[in-house]
Design a protein around this motif. Structure first.
Motif, mmCIF file in Angstrom:
data_model
loop_
_atom_site.group_PDB
_atom_site.id
_atom_site.type_symbol
_atom_site.label_atom_id
_atom_site.label_comp_id
_atom_site.label_asym_id
_atom_site.label_seq_id
_atom_site.Cartn_x
_atom_site.Cartn_y
_atom_site.Cartn_z
ATOM 1 N N ILE A 1 4.751 7.467 7.597
ATOM 2 C CA ILE A 1 3.601 6.672 7.172
ATOM 3 C C ILE A 1 3.887 5.178 7.338
ATOM 4 O O ILE A 1 3.027 4.419 7.774
ATOM 5 C CB ILE A 1 3.277 6.988 5.684
ATOM 6 N N THR A 2 5.095 4.770 7.014
ATOM 7 C CA THR A 2 5.434 3.350 7.154
ATOM 8 C C THR A 2 5.327 2.924 8.611
ATOM 9 O O THR A 2 4.717 1.901 8.924
ATOM 10 C CB THR A 2 6.860 3.084 6.632
ATOM 11 N N SER B 1 0.825 -1.212 0.000
ATOM 12 C CA SER B 1 0.000 0.000 0.000
ATOM 13 C C SER B 1 0.857 1.259 0.000
ATOM 14 O O SER B 1 0.496 2.243 -0.634
ATOM 15 C CB SER B 1 -0.981 -0.016 1.179
ATOM 16 N N VAL B 2 2.015 1.212 0.660
ATOM 17 C CA VAL B 2 2.882 2.402 0.638
ATOM 18 C C VAL B 2 3.384 2.651 -0.786
ATOM 19 O O VAL B 2 3.329 3.774 -1.295
ATOM 20 C CB VAL B 2 4.067 2.258 1.630
ATOM 21 N N THR B 3 3.837 1.584 -1.441
ATOM 22 C CA THR B 3 4.351 1.752 -2.803
ATOM 23 C C THR B 3 3.261 2.228 -3.753
ATOM 24 O O THR B 3 3.428 3.195 -4.495
ATOM 25 C CB THR B 3 4.920 0.406 -3.311
ATOM 26 N N THR C 1 9.025 -1.115 15.203
ATOM 27 C CA THR C 1 9.193 0.335 15.090
ATOM 28 C C THR C 1 10.660 0.693 15.246
ATOM 29 O O THR C 1 11.196 1.513 14.496
ATOM 30 C CB THR C 1 8.359 1.046 16.166
ATOM 31 N N LEU C 2 11.325 0.041 16.200
ATOM 32 C CA LEU C 2 12.742 0.331 16.412
ATOM 33 C C LEU C 2 13.575 -0.085 15.197
ATOM 34 O O LEU C 2 14.457 0.651 14.749
ATOM 35 C CB LEU C 2 13.254 -0.374 17.676
ATOM 36 N N ILE C 3 13.251 -1.279 14.662
ATOM 37 C CA ILE C 3 13.981 -1.729 13.466
ATOM 38 C C ILE C 3 13.780 -0.735 12.323
ATOM 39 O O ILE C 3 14.722 -0.317 11.651
ATOM 40 C CB ILE C 3 13.508 -3.141 13.051
ATOM 41 N N ASN C 4 12.526 -0.331 12.164
ATOM 42 C CA ASN C 4 12.190 0.647 11.136
ATOM 43 C C ASN C 4 12.982 1.930 11.287
ATOM 44 O O ASN C 4 13.499 2.483 10.322
ATOM 45 C CB ASN C 4 10.718 1.017 11.263
#
Lengths: 353, 308, 297
Positions: free
Chosen positions: B220-221, B84-86, B290-293
């Protein structure tokens, strides 16, 4: 309304508990009914002083009197002041009229009277026709007038203006400063007006107060301060082009710049800083200063010369001479110095000797 | 005066919100931490058998549906978020570059945001109906056999695919709008400069648009990950409380569903603690990703200039 | 070099053709995408107007020449949808009013007032935004039980249980605070010099200026209620207290057998329709608000 400021001090403490002295034991009296320019470079404490007079900031120490009344602890709304901000601070969702009426609402002025007063003040500042516009529909100059009208409508004892012209373009600035002068004359309200622009302050103020690092450097009528700077800061801050500064010395009652003898003085022999206004030079075949002209610029009746400093060929200074003298770049000329345009300062303290 | 602290006044203004937040947010957080260390907590009688650090988590992991729920949740998240982000990035770039009818398309693309998740989930379920749905009809047009997506005995894979289509469809609107407003904030002069240098369109997208939009893509991700880990209502919308196609109940169960499952058994000793443990596991998963992101995007997000 | 210059400035015809080609491509993509977005809605509306026989025709009928309105009546008979909608409107109304008021006050305190611990409390609020709601739900359920809103439930206690826990929102406080902080400080100073009280300044200056954000919050919150499913399901003890999502799901939560898809879609359309109308009326605020709510900082 005379304003007396005694020993006024403001110390800001930031989160790391470092203290900054913004205003340092300021003592000054502002005469009633005059337009006073509070002048200084940015960060000199002039706005802080203004905010303390308004009551928005609380002094760390010292007192403020309006006439005989000590207002130091009086909240801003009870001081009877009008304040105009650099960005005008007009309420964007209200019309001009609603903006001007807003202060009167708080004073519970009856509606018909309030309307009448708003119209009168709007006419005075010349925006009587724009009452139903929103701020965004006005030019910068018009917004400025609305801000002044809003400050004046409650008939304040004191009008405070914080850099009121700096958001305007050059032409409007000239026009608006005349306008402020006129409004002040017509209302006779004691007005303090903060600016960093010396020309602006000098052109409209009855008196200027010159500040630097929270300390008052000099106070007086603009021309008087210009003609008799009591310290190097005052001398340098006022005047365009700025005053020329040289390292010189006093030797046996003679003011010496390099080998040239610029005049006599009764100051004792020592190293000094010599300040000479650009207009203080005269082309004089018998003059003591023999210099080379690097660049010549003639505008109207004056000729500005960029001259190589005879004591230090890497430096340049400016002289303004009558356009009648025909000088071209590369010429070597002789200059003499007008004694009343030359000032001698202590190199350590910067005080005038 | 200005620097004066107006403590009492401030607390009065804050009071309504703070009282509610204390009761319904702060206290529940603490209470969840408390519930999770109680052994065999009987909520009806207010009794428990001592304290434990691990038991309730063990119940969670031993729950026969836990592996399925975790798998489903992960799959939903790691498929739907990147897709959906792409997709929304492309659509918003198209939308931003179209010369006419921008408002019209914007309105259409926004529609999925303003629907009821249950209602539109039902519509999707019927779209994927084996005999009477539109999807199989379209497949038929291109010569493919009908697939049993969501009907009686549908496989987990088919049902999951249908669900993913719905989840992606439903999550595009918000992203498109946010990206579009980000794109509109990018200074046109970057594009002018790129054009003067004869940069190709694809290169402009990769080297200018994406980097300048990267703080927003990152934000957003992250929020989409957090949202997708909580998938549940979408499953209910399409499959009802059964959480799967008929005959394959709970095939699409998610971690959040486990929380409510346990909560529905609140009378049973230990159930509330299990619910709390499940919710905490969910939080832990969210936090880790979230941390990995954040770590991954640290070097790839350009905060200076561009999208303000 | 010469070719590049020509490409940029010289050959206008070629540039024009490129532009038209590109626009056609983009337009086509957008139309295809629009169709994908529209299909579920179209399918819902189409089915809602089909007769039962038309629904169970294979391959399905894709265009109706005659609309059949009876499904709506049948849906209303299957479950009291008007009642559910009424409940939703009431819950939405109270929770939104409560949320807007508490949010305005809290955002004002954070944005404008100076008090001990302001930044610490604000950080505390922000840090809870990442915690999944399920952690709160468990205890909140116990709390509303404790408040006596579940046992022997009346309409009033059901409304209390559905509204009170949602009468404030950290996200909205954060969102509105951002708006409030964009108002220049000088406006506040000017108001102070004129003797304006903080409350009057909030009412007469900050709220009007931040009105677009407040409207956005109102709409988003109301729409949120229209979508609420889990919490009302948890706390309502009688079906007739439920909200639209619950009513819809319960009415068609078949366990086996054939679903009357035409009635189901009619009910779904009934539930979706008010939202769509509100959206089309307030499009400007909703789109702008949602776009901005996604922008951090």
């Amino acid at each position: 309304m005379e304003i007396k400021i005694q020993n006024l001090t403001k110390v800001f403490t930031n989160k790391k508990m470092t203290e900054t002295v913004a205003v340092d034991h300021l003592d000054v009296t502002i005469p009633s009914g005059k337009l006073i320019g509070l002048l200084g470079p940015s960060g000199c404490g002039k706005s802080t002083t203004l905010y303390m007079i308004s009551g928005l900031l609380k002094p760390t120490d010292g007192k403020i009197f309006f006439g005989d009344e000590d207002v130091t602890n009086v909240p801003p709304e009870d001081r009877g002041i009008g304040l105009v901000f650099q960005n005008y601070a007009l309420y964007p969702h209200m019309t001009v009229q609603q903006n001007i009426l807003f202060p009167l609402e708080n004073l519970k002025v009856p509606r018909p009277e309030a309307m009448e007063r708003a119209q009168k003040i709007a006419d005075l500042v010349g925006i009587g026709e724009l009452m139903n516009r929103k701020p965004v529909q006005l030019s910068g100059g018009q917004q400025q007038r609305v801000a002044i009208a809003r400050a004046l409508v409650k008939e304040p004892r004191v009008l405070l203006l914080d850099e009121p012209l700096s958001n305007l373009d050059a032409r409007l600035r000239l026009q608006t400063r005349e306008e402020i002068r006129r409004i002040q004359r017509e209302t006779g309200i004691t007005t303090i007006f903060v600016t960093h622009d010396q020309e602006e302050a000098m052109s409209i103020s009855d008196e200027i107060i010159l500040m630097d690092f929270g300390v008052m450097k000099q106070k007086g009528a603009p021309q008087e301060v210009y003609d008799n700077p009591t310290n190097l800061f005052s001398a340098r801050f006022l005047g365009t082009p700025p005053i020329n500064i040289f390292n010189g010395e006093i030797s046996a009652g003679k003011i010496k710049l390099g080998k040239s003898n610029l005049g006599t003085t009764d100051v004792k022999s020592q190293n000094v800083v010599i300040g000479i206004r650009p207009e203080g030079f005269k082309v004089d075949p018998k003059g003591p200063l023999k210099v080379e002209v690097e660049f010549v610029e003639t505008i109207g009746r004056d000729t500005t010369l960029l001259i190589i400093d005879p004591t230090d060929p890497t430096k340049r200074f400016r002289g303004i001479i009558d356009a009648d003298y025909k000088v071209v770049a590369g010429d070597t000329i002789q200059l003499s110095v007008k004694p009343h345009k030359m000032f001698i300062f202590d190199p350590e303290t910067g005080e005038k000797l | 005066m200005l620097e004066d602290k107006s403590n009492i006044k401030a607390w009065l203004y804050l009071a309504p919100a703070l009282i509610l937040l204390t009761i319904f947010i702060f206290y529940p957080i603490i209470n969840a931490l408390f519930l999770v260390i109680l052994s065999d907590y009987n909520y009806l009688q207010g009794t428990w058998q001592g304290f434990t650090l691990t038991d309730n988590f063990v119940y969670v992991f031993r729950n026969q549906n836990f592996i399925q729920a975790l798998t489903n949740t992960m799959l939903i998240t790691f498929v739907s978020v990147p897709v959906s982000v792409t997709l929304s990035l492309f659509v918003s770039v198209w939308l931003n570059s179209v010369a006419k009818s921008k408002g019209f398309f914007q309105t259409i693309f926004f529609l999925p945001y303003v629907t009821n998740a249950i209602a539109i989930g039902m519509a999707f379920a019927f779209l994927f109906n084996r005999n009477f749905g539109l999807i199989n009809t379209i497949l038929g047009w291109v010569g493919l056999n009908p697939v049993n997506w969501v009907g009686l005995g549908a496989t987990w894979g088919n049902a999951m695919f249908s669900l993913l289509v719905y989840v992606v469809w439903g999550s595009l609107a918000f992203k498109i709008m946010v990206f579009l407003s980000g794109l509109q904030n990018i200074d046109k002069q970057y594009y002018d400069a790129a054009r003067v240098d004869s940069t190709k369109k694809g290169r402009i997208f990769r080297r200018i648009t994406v980097p300048l939009l990267s703080p927003m893509i990152f934000y957003i991700t992250i929020t989409s990950f957090i949202g997708a880990f909580k998938a549940y209502t979408e499953v209910i919308g399409m499959f009802g409380e059964r959480l799967g196609p008929p005959g394959n109940d709970k095939a699409l169960i998610t971690v959040v569903a486990l929380v409510y499952d346990a909560l529905d058994r609140s009378g049973v000793p230990g159930a509330l603690s299990e619910a709390a443990a499940t919710a905490i596991v969910l939080f832990a998963i969210t936090l880790i990703f979230t941390l990995i992101n954040t770590r991954i995007s640290k070097n790839r997000v350009h905060y200076a200039g561009g999208a303000k | 070099m010469a070719a590049q210059v020509q490409n940029l400035y010289g050959n206008e015809k070629q540039l024009r053709r490129q532009f038209i080609l590109r626009q056609t491509y983009v337009f086509t993509m957008l139309i295809i995408f629009s169709i994908i977005v529209i299909i579920p809605f179209y399918w819902m509306i189409l089915t809602a107007f089909k007769t039962e026989a038309q629904v169970f025709t294979s391959p399905p009928i894709l265009w109706l020449t005659e609309l059949n309105f009876s499904n709506f009546g049948a849906a209303m008979n299957a479950a009291p949808f008007l009642r559910y909608m009424g409940n939703t409107v009431v819950v939405s109304f109270f929770s939104t009013i409560g949320t807007v008021i508490t949010t305005i006050f809290a955002a004002f305190a954070f944005a404008r007032l100076n008090f001990t611990g302001r930044d610490a409390i604000f950080m505390l609020l922000i840090s809870t935004m990442m915690i999944p709601g399920e952690i709160f739900v468990i205890t909140n359920f116990l709390t509303v039980v404790e408040f006596g809103w579940i046992k022997d439930q009346t309409y009033t206690t059901a409304l209390l249980a559905m509204t009170i826990p949602f009468m404030t929102s950290i996200f909205y406080i954060f969102f509105l605070r951002q708006s409030f902080r964009q108002i220049p400080n000088e406006l506040y100073y000017a108001a102070k010099v004129d003797g304006t009280s903080d409350f009057k300044y909030l009412r007469r200056v900050m709220i009007p200026i931040a009105m677009p954000t407040i409207i956005t919050i109102t709409i988003l919150n109301a729409m949120g209620t229209w979508n609420a499913y889990i919490w009302p399901r948890l706390v309502t003890q009688r079906q007739e207290f439920g909200l639209v999502s619950n009513g819809l799901r319960n009415a068609f939560n078949d366990l086996a057998g054939v679903v009357a898809y035409n009635e189901q879609m009619a009910a779904a359309l009934l539930v979706t329709f008010p939202l769509l109308v509100v959206f089309l009326l307030l499009k400007k605020y909703i789109i702008r608000g949602v776009s901005r709510s996604g922008i951090k900082g």
